[in-house]
Enzyme design. Structure first.
Site, PDB file in Angstrom:
ATOM      1  CE  LYS A  49     -30.433   4.067  40.828  1.00  0.00           C
ATOM      2  NZ  LYS A  49     -30.226   5.193  39.884  1.00  0.00           N
ATOM      3  CG  ASP A  64     -29.970   5.945  43.790  1.00  0.00           C
ATOM      4  OD1 ASP A  64     -30.784   6.859  43.553  1.00  0.00           O
ATOM      5  OD2 ASP A  64     -28.826   5.893  43.301  1.00  0.00           O
TER       6      ASP A  64
END
Length: 293
Positions: free
Chosen positions: A12, A141
């Site tokens: 990410k 996240d």
């Protein structure tokens, strides 16, 4: 023996990250443009009598595989929420290809891959909204990593807006192999009420559109991170000089730096340059993952 079930956990990257407010609970509201690269940890599983986790790969040393591991916590949380969904135990094997504590969501991506794996083996329908709520309890996240496609994230990371279009781009990631704790970076943050992200162009289909937009954005965590680990700033400066680099910036809370490129050739040429300058750094290039069809 049954063929293993395999799910990947893509890296990410926060292309832009604005810290907009310190909340009363001590956390911060953020606005971030998040993308994912075709660089990933890999989680595989085979049916077994009980759940177990083995961790292998270049970044496995020192990682605990017990109940505190995010993959183990994700499996346990899924079973607690949907106790009858997956009938068998699972012998899980996590291959850690991504650096740890690197600002590219490694542990969160692994947890999200575990949740997706459990859904794929579920004998009952699992609502995405409920799965996202469970993911948010595992980490800020994890909901974004469940999506693993370009998106805007707001709040503490739980408010997600997947993007229907995104230009084809290639990314180079460079990590100096210095772990950097998110809490340490936030403690050094001076301003907690920065202005939000500008509106994205629509449709967002061309690299030049994204480049112009990114020029008006920041990663508010980069300055405090550079003070803690000065080599981050050196990597940003070196990478910005690479031919074809649209933007060089730190991702997330660090210490990984990314460079954005319009072609695979440019990204791999820059990778060679960065490896030659610092052979001890982790350097990897890949295309960005595009929105789901």
């Amino acid at each position: 023996m049954a063929d293993p079930i395999i799910h990947i956990a893509p890296a990410k990257i926060n292309l832009a990250l604005h810290v907009t407010r310190r909340r009363e609970d001590g956390f911060h509201d953020l606005e971030s443009l998040v993308v994912f690269a075709a660089l990933a940890d890999e989680l595989e599983a085979v049916p077994d009598t009980v759940d177990s986790l083995t961790i292998v790969g270049p970044f496995s040393p020192g990682l605990a595989s017990g109940d505190t591991n995010l993959v183990a916590r994700a499996i346990a949380a899924f079973r607690a929420r949907w106790p009858d969904a997956v009938a068998t135990g699972l012998a899980l094997r996590l291959t850690k290809n991504l650096p740890v504590a690197a600002g590219i969501g490694g542990g969160s991506a692994d947890a999200a891959a575990a949740l997706r794996l459990m859904v794929s083996q579920s004998g009952q329908a699992i609502a995405m909204s409920e799965l996202s709520d469970l993911a948010a309890r595992l980490g800020a996240d994890v909901p974004a990593c469940l999506v693993s496609a370009p998106l805007l994230a707001r709040g503490v990371g739980e408010l997600l807006e997947p993007l229907p279009e995104f230009p084809e781009l290639h990314i180079l990631l460079v990590n100096p192999m210095v772990p950097l704790a998110t809490a340490d970076v936030f403690r050094r943050l001076r301003a907690h009420d920065n202005y939000p992200l500008p509106a994205l162009p629509s449709p967002l289909t061309r690299p030049v559109q994204l480049g112009i937009w990114l020029a008006e954005t920041r990663n508010d965590l980069q300055p405090p991170a550079v003070k803690l680990v000065p080599v981050i700033g050196e990597i940003v400066d070196h990478l910005a000089l690479a031919q074809g680099c649209m933007l060089a910036r730190m991702s997330g809370s660090g210490a990984t730096v990314f460079g954005l490129f319009g072609s695979s050739g440019q990204a791999h040429q820059a990778a060679q340059m960065m490896r030659a300058q610092n052979p001890e750094h982790w350097v990897a290039a890949a295309p960005l993952l595009l929105p789901h069809a």
